[in-house]
Enzyme design. Structure first.
Site, PDB file in Angstrom:
ATOM      1  N   ARG A 233      -2.719  -7.716  -1.853  1.00 31.97           N
ATOM      2  CA  ARG A 233      -3.454  -6.753  -2.856  1.00 31.97           C
ATOM      3  C   ARG A 233      -4.947  -6.746  -2.039  1.00 31.97           C
ATOM      4  O   ARG A 233      -5.687  -7.783  -1.926  1.00 31.97           O
ATOM      5  CB  ARG A 233      -3.384  -6.990  -4.040  1.00 31.97           C
ATOM      6  CG  ARG A 233      -1.955  -6.674  -4.710  1.00 31.97           C
ATOM      7  CD  ARG A 233      -2.004  -5.333  -4.713  1.00 31.97           C
ATOM      8  NE  ARG A 233      -0.723  -4.713  -5.464  1.00 31.97           N
ATOM      9  CZ  ARG A 233       0.393  -4.363  -4.835  1.00 31.97           C
ATOM     10  NH1 ARG A 233       0.454  -4.765  -3.521  1.00 31.97           N
ATOM     11  NH2 ARG A 233       1.510  -3.875  -5.490  1.00 31.97           N
ATOM     12  N   GLU A 262      -8.402   2.111  -3.641  1.00 32.41           N
ATOM     13  CA  GLU A 262      -7.184   2.755  -2.847  1.00 32.41           C
ATOM     14  C   GLU A 262      -6.986   4.074  -3.505  1.00 32.41           C
ATOM     15  O   GLU A 262      -7.029   4.275  -4.646  1.00 32.41           O
ATOM     16  CB  GLU A 262      -5.947   2.172  -2.671  1.00 32.41           C
ATOM     17  CG  GLU A 262      -6.110   0.732  -2.010  1.00 32.41           C
ATOM     18  CD  GLU A 262      -4.902  -0.011  -1.824  1.00 32.41           C
ATOM     19  OE1 GLU A 262      -3.847   0.508  -2.412  1.00 32.41           O
ATOM     20  OE2 GLU A 262      -4.531  -1.018  -0.901  1.00 32.41           O
ATOM     21  N   HIS A 281      -1.729   0.897   3.260  1.00 34.19           N
ATOM     22  CA  HIS A 281      -1.069   0.091   2.259  1.00 34.19           C
ATOM     23  C   HIS A 281       0.446   0.600   2.585  1.00 34.19           C
ATOM     24  O   HIS A 281       1.017   1.243   1.832  1.00 34.19           O
ATOM     25  CB  HIS A 281      -1.475   0.582   0.752  1.00 34.19           C
ATOM     26  CG  HIS A 281      -0.919  -0.380  -0.150  1.00 34.19           C
ATOM     27  ND1 HIS A 281      -1.656  -0.749  -1.367  1.00 34.19           N
ATOM     28  CD2 HIS A 281       0.386  -1.326  -0.259  1.00 34.19           C
ATOM     29  CE1 HIS A 281      -0.852  -1.608  -2.126  1.00 34.19           C
ATOM     30  NE2 HIS A 281       0.092  -1.798  -1.396  1.00 34.19           N
TER      31      HIS A 281
END
Length: 324
Positions: A233, A262, A281
């Site tokens: 993360r 994000e 991601h």
């Protein structure tokens, strides 16, 4: 009739599994926004969530909700206490994406080690081994510190060992004998581990205790010239501090699949550094992993409807005791 709402499309096999039940109806929201949520969530008894925040504002629409099935393992965007207050279980897909994320972490490290981006560009421009060229290195014989020894961290440790790396593991929640039994060296003293490691790879959950773990002090304690890899993360890393360590040369490189904000924003300094390789991601987004995660979500939802939810996939297990 139980109604399932998918917040963004998921693998068609999972949708087919849900729709195979005569009593179950399925709706896929795309796009997901305030209007579509307000229109569809009031009738939902189950939701499959990928990136949408599940907060109290969302739950205010969800009067009939019985389960939130997280399409993945991270749940930092889910208000777990709010779900628990309502007696709603939050499930994850603990085994579905471990292989994919672990392989992605190694991919980032290999790209850094072999300067794949530089040599790809140079070859396309017909610069055939023309100096100056960046230094590359073997993984074999290097020391890697794996932060977090869960399903993903454990796989990364095994993959790194297969490449001939010396593997250190830092996880205060795992017995040291368990780490030793797996063939790795446990690290009690974080400072000592950071000073020894040529590579540090992060595999921790993001929560109040871990957020910002990789801060200025952490980075300063890393071996000069070391590499940082993060596929967990973005909120685990102080990005300004990391950019400073990469710019100064204290760290030689980083491989990042995740960011504090994000989607990543144009003003993020990490995107402008040549010694950083980034992906959006997507570590868990292989074809196989997407299928496994979606099917796991669908299975958990059907188990709730059948009154047979597997407790091993439930984050807030106290709701199971309350519903017993």
């Amino acid at each position: 009739m139980p109604h399932v709402v998918c917040l963004r499309p998921v693998h068609p096999e999972a949708l087919a599994l849900l729709r195979a039940r005569e009593s179950v109806t399925v709706e896929v929201l795309d796009p997901v926004n305030e209007e579509t949520i307000a229109a569809s969530i009031p009738k939902a008894e189950a939701v499959i969530v990928r990136a949408t925040p599940i907060n109290r504002a969302f739950l205010a629409h969800a009067k009939n909700l019985r389960i939130v099935a997280r399409h993945g393992v991270g749940y930092d965007a889910v208000d777990v206490p709010a779900l628990t207050e309502r007696g709603i279980p939050l499930t994850v897909t603990p085994d579905a994406n471990a292989v994919s994320v672990a392989e992605h972490a190694m991919m980032l490290l290999l790209n850094v080690a072999r300067q794949a981006r530089f040599y790809d560009t140079a070859t396309r421009e017909l610069r055939w081994s023309n100096p100056p060229v960046p230094a590359t290195f073997d993984l074999a014989g290097r020391t890697i510190l794996v932060m977090g020894f869960g399903r993903i961290g454990g796989r990364v440790a095994r993959l790194a060992a297969a490449f001939g790396m010396n593997v250190l593991v830092r996880d205060p929640f795992i017995p040291q004998n368990t780490i030793k039994g797996a063939g790795f060296r446990p690290v009690k003293d974080l400072a000592a581990g950071l000073a020894e490691a040529d590579v540090v790879t992060i595999h921790l959950p993001s929560n109040e205790k871990t957020r910002g773990t990789v801060n200025g002090e952490f980075l300063a304690g890393m071996k000069r010239g070391a590499v940082l890899v993060n596929t967990a993360r973005g909120t685990l890393v102080d990005e300004a501090a990391l950019a400073g360590a990469l710019t100064s040369g204290h760290l030689s490189a980083a491989g990042l699949d995740v960011f504090w904000e994000e989607p990543a924003q144009a003003d993020n300094p990490l995107l402008r550094l040549p010694n950083v390789i980034v992906t959006p991601h997507t570590a868990a987004a292989t074809e196989q992993s997407l299928r496994r995660m979606a099917l796991s979500c669908a299975e958990s939802i059907l188990q709730v409807f059948d009154g047979k939810l597997d407790p091993d996939v439930v984050i807030n297990q106290e709701v199971l005791r309350g519903n017993a």
